[in-house]
Scaffold this motif. Structure first.
Motif, mmCIF file in Angstrom:
data_model
loop_
_atom_site.group_PDB
_atom_site.id
_atom_site.type_symbol
_atom_site.label_atom_id
_atom_site.label_comp_id
_atom_site.label_asym_id
_atom_site.label_seq_id
_atom_site.Cartn_x
_atom_site.Cartn_y
_atom_site.Cartn_z
ATOM 1 N N ASP A 1 0.847 -1.197 0.000
ATOM 2 C CA ASP A 1 0.000 0.000 0.000
ATOM 3 C C ASP A 1 0.880 1.244 0.000
ATOM 4 O O ASP A 1 1.120 1.864 1.043
ATOM 5 C CB ASP A 1 -0.922 -0.008 1.226
ATOM 6 N N PRO A 2 1.393 1.644 -1.170
ATOM 7 C CA PRO A 2 2.288 2.798 -1.227
ATOM 8 C C PRO A 2 1.579 4.130 -1.004
ATOM 9 O O PRO A 2 2.228 5.165 -0.907
ATOM 10 C CB PRO A 2 2.870 2.718 -2.645
ATOM 11 N N GLY A 3 0.259 4.101 -0.908
ATOM 12 C CA GLY A 3 -0.466 5.355 -0.749
ATOM 13 C C GLY A 3 -0.714 5.764 0.681
ATOM 14 O O GLY A 3 -1.302 6.826 0.923
ATOM 15 N N HIS A 4 -0.303 4.930 1.664
ATOM 16 C CA HIS A 4 -0.588 5.257 3.064
ATOM 17 C C HIS A 4 0.591 4.928 3.966
ATOM 18 O O HIS A 4 1.393 4.036 3.670
ATOM 19 C CB HIS A 4 -1.830 4.499 3.569
ATOM 20 N N TRP A 5 0.666 5.667 5.071
ATOM 21 C CA TRP A 5 1.539 5.343 6.182
ATOM 22 C C TRP A 5 0.696 4.689 7.273
ATOM 23 O O TRP A 5 -0.490 4.998 7.421
ATOM 24 C CB TRP A 5 2.186 6.597 6.785
ATOM 25 N N ARG A 6 1.316 3.821 8.059
ATOM 26 C CA ARG A 6 0.652 3.298 9.245
ATOM 27 C C ARG A 6 1.187 4.062 10.447
ATOM 28 O O ARG A 6 2.400 4.199 10.640
ATOM 29 C CB ARG A 6 0.908 1.803 9.419
#
Length: 607
Positions: free
Chosen positions: A77-82
């Motif tokens: 998921d390159p579109g989000h940070w956790r």
């Protein structure tokens, strides 16, 4: 060519600025026992009680430091940070160690530093830190054997620890009966831990030892739907390639070419000037037409006398474009030689080597503006001033004002196109503004594709700062005096004892000594006369200096050494105070976190 070499160096310097480094923390004391009790609520909030015993030995330390990862990339998921949210609730010590807490948060970490910087502790010290964390629960995880479960797969001890940890026990308690438990260790969390057991709602994990750089990941599973909320906290992740795009690259290229080109052009226009068609070192007589062009390097002819009517302090400033402490010292000695003050060696009186005092003499005579101000500042509290007085009073703001006066004097004389210090400051301000602009463009505007412009502005800023050091330019009149001064300096630096010619009653040593000080060759000039004295050559006795090694009618063999020692001491007194700088203390630094088998991570040690 020199400008091109400077620009090439700028590229390398800019590249070094773009490499970010993380300050390292000393390893410190080992952790001899670590117990972590984690309790996960149904809402996903985990409350942790972490008990640690450090062994500081006899050398001592201040306390622990820890940090936790607060932002991680997500595989697939390159579109989000956790995101993980930590909150430190309290810190206590059963052994009475200081528990002051200093927190620092960065873009991807929360760090805490525990202890008192003004107090060290020794031996074994125990600490208990209570904190909460949100975002470590993974709901509805698909199992390889089929079915789903809620899971906490957590790097409870990250790989960033820089000290060994022994006797580790971790318990994880959930809101429902556990379905399984496991744990892994090592730098990649690939080695099975010493033991993982579970019963009812609590799992227990054990490990005898972790070496620096090894982490501890624990896993606990519950039936799907156990946790009502408290799942992953996600943050939109901007696409890093957006920092660069064709438009930004084009604008950056234009800024770089135009900016650096303007700097090169300004540097070329700021070159020294000289009179064309005249012998270097000569100026046209009044009314004589003269053509001015860029100065060229030509051989310098030896000159046996200083430039007519030019004071030594101004000569020193003209040659290297800087008003330095030795230029001020040369001016004060010149005032003594000319009879405005007397230099007395009082080492025998005070018992302090190379001690002296200055005595103001009643003498009428013309002084240049900057000489008059120096003279007034020296004796503003009386007719006598000692070395201690100078160190405690004059060599502070007064010395800075004196250097400013020297810059004004050489500018007023028409030797520079502009005040050298003001010119350098202007270039430095321009460079700093460009660097500030690069930070702004690379930050708020970098996300819209103007990131490359930041690098171009940074290069222009560094270019202005570096080229500014060479920006002051001499006029044709200034260049003529420069050539004469260089020729006289060559004479002082190369003259031999057999080449010194004396006029009857003339003290040539004293007359030229201030210039030798300004040129930085006073020792060499004194050595020539020391040799003459050793040969028994009779020389006039200076009237500006009184010391134990002088006798009527000539110099003793060690006299010149005493003169120079005292003058060096005088100059050193100025330099010592002027070069003192405030030293900054390094504050609490951040630490970068690491990933691993599960989510989260971190590290720690002691300080």
């Amino acid at each position: 060519m020199r400008t091109l070499r400077l620009l090439a160096a700028l590229v390398l310097a800019l590249g070094s600025l773009l490499v970010a480094t993380t300050p390292a923390q000393a390893a410190g004391a080992p952790v001899v026992e670590l117990t972590i009790k984690a309790v996960a609520g149904r809402d996903g909030l985990v409350t942790v009680t972490q008990s640690m015993t450090y062994d500081f030995g006899s050398s001592g330390g201040h306390g622990p430091y820890l940090y936790w990862t607060t932002k991680q990339a997500i595989d697939g998921d390159p579109g989000h940070w956790r995101i993980y949210r930590y909150d430190v609730r309290r810190v206590t010590s059963s052994t009475g160690a200081p528990t002051r807490v200093n927190e620092e948060s960065g873009t991807d970490y929360l760090a805490v530093k525990i202890g008192d910087p003004n107090r060290t502790v020794t031996g074994r010290q125990s600490y208990e830190i209570v904190y909460t964390v949100q975002g470590v629960v993974n709901p509805n995880v698909q199992q390889s054997a089929g079915g789903q479960l809620d899971e906490i797969y957590w790097n409870v001890i990250g790989t960033g620890w820089v000290v060994p940890i022994s006797a580790i026990t971790v318990t994880l308690t959930g809101p429902a009966t556990l379905t399984g438990a496991a744990c892994w260790t090592g730098s990649g969390y690939t080695v099975a831990c010493d033991g993982a057991t579970f019963a009812d709602i609590t799992a227990t994990y054990r490990q005898a030892r972790l070496d620096p750089g090894e982490g501890f990941a624990i896993v606990g599973g519950w039936p799907a739907g156990t946790f009502q909320g408290g799942g992953p906290i996600l943050q939109e992740r901007r696409d890093p390639p957006a920092f660069f795009n064709p438009v930004g690259n084009g604008v950056a290229g234009a800024v770089g070419v135009l900016g650096l080109g303007a700097l090169v052009l300004a540097a070329r226009r700021g070159r020294d000037q000289q009179y064309v068609g005249l012998t270097p070192g000569l100026s046209p007589v009044k009314g004589q037409p003269a053509t001015v062009g860029p100065a060229k390097r030509t051989p310098v002819a030896v000159q046996f006398t200083p430039p007519a009517g030019v004071a030594p302090g101004m000569v020193g400033t003209l040659i290297d474009e800087r008003a330095e402490n030795r230029d001020v010292t040369a001016t004060i000695v010149d005032l003594a030689v000319r009879g405005f003050l007397r230099f007395e060696d009082i080492s025998a009186e005070t018992g302090s080597k190379n001690d002296f005092r200055l005595i103001r003499l009643n003498r009428d005579g013309a002084l240049l503006d900057y000489e008059r101000r120096i003279y007034q500042r020296l004796f503003d509290s009386g007719d006598e001033v000692t070395r201690d007085d100078l160190e405690n009073r004059y060599f502070g703001s007064d010395m800075a004002k004196t250097r400013t006066d020297l810059y004004d004097a050489v500018t007023k004389a028409g030797w520079f196109k502009g005040n050298p210090e003001s010119v350098r400051t202007g270039w430095k301000v321009l460079g700093l503004l460009a660097l500030v602009g690069s930070v702004f463009v690379g930050g708020p505007l970098g996300v819209v594709g103007l990131g490359p412009v930041a690098f171009a502005l940074g290069a222009v800023g560094l270019g202005a700062i570096v080229l500014g050091r060479f920006a002051p330019a001499r006029t044709a009149d200034g260049h003529a005096v420069l050539v004469q001064s260089q020729g006289f300096r060559q004479y002082l630096e190369t003259a031999e004892a057999d080449q010194i010619k004396f006029e009857e009653g003339e003290d040539i040593f004293s007359r030229y000594l201030p210039y030798a000080i300004a040129f930085g060759c006073a020792d060499r000039w004194a050595a020539v006369f020391r040799e003459l004295a050793s040969r028994g050559v009779a020389m006039p006795q200076p009237t500006w200096y009184v010391g134990p090694n002088f006798y009527y009618g000539g110099f003793g063999g060690d006299s010149f050494g005493s003169v120079i020692d005292s003058l060096d001491s005088f100059s050193h007194a100025a330099a010592t105070v002027q070069t003192q700088s405030s030293s900054g203390s390094s504050g609490f630094s951040g630490f970068s976190g690491g990933g691993g088998g599960g989510v989260g991570g971190g590290g720690g040690g002691s300080w």
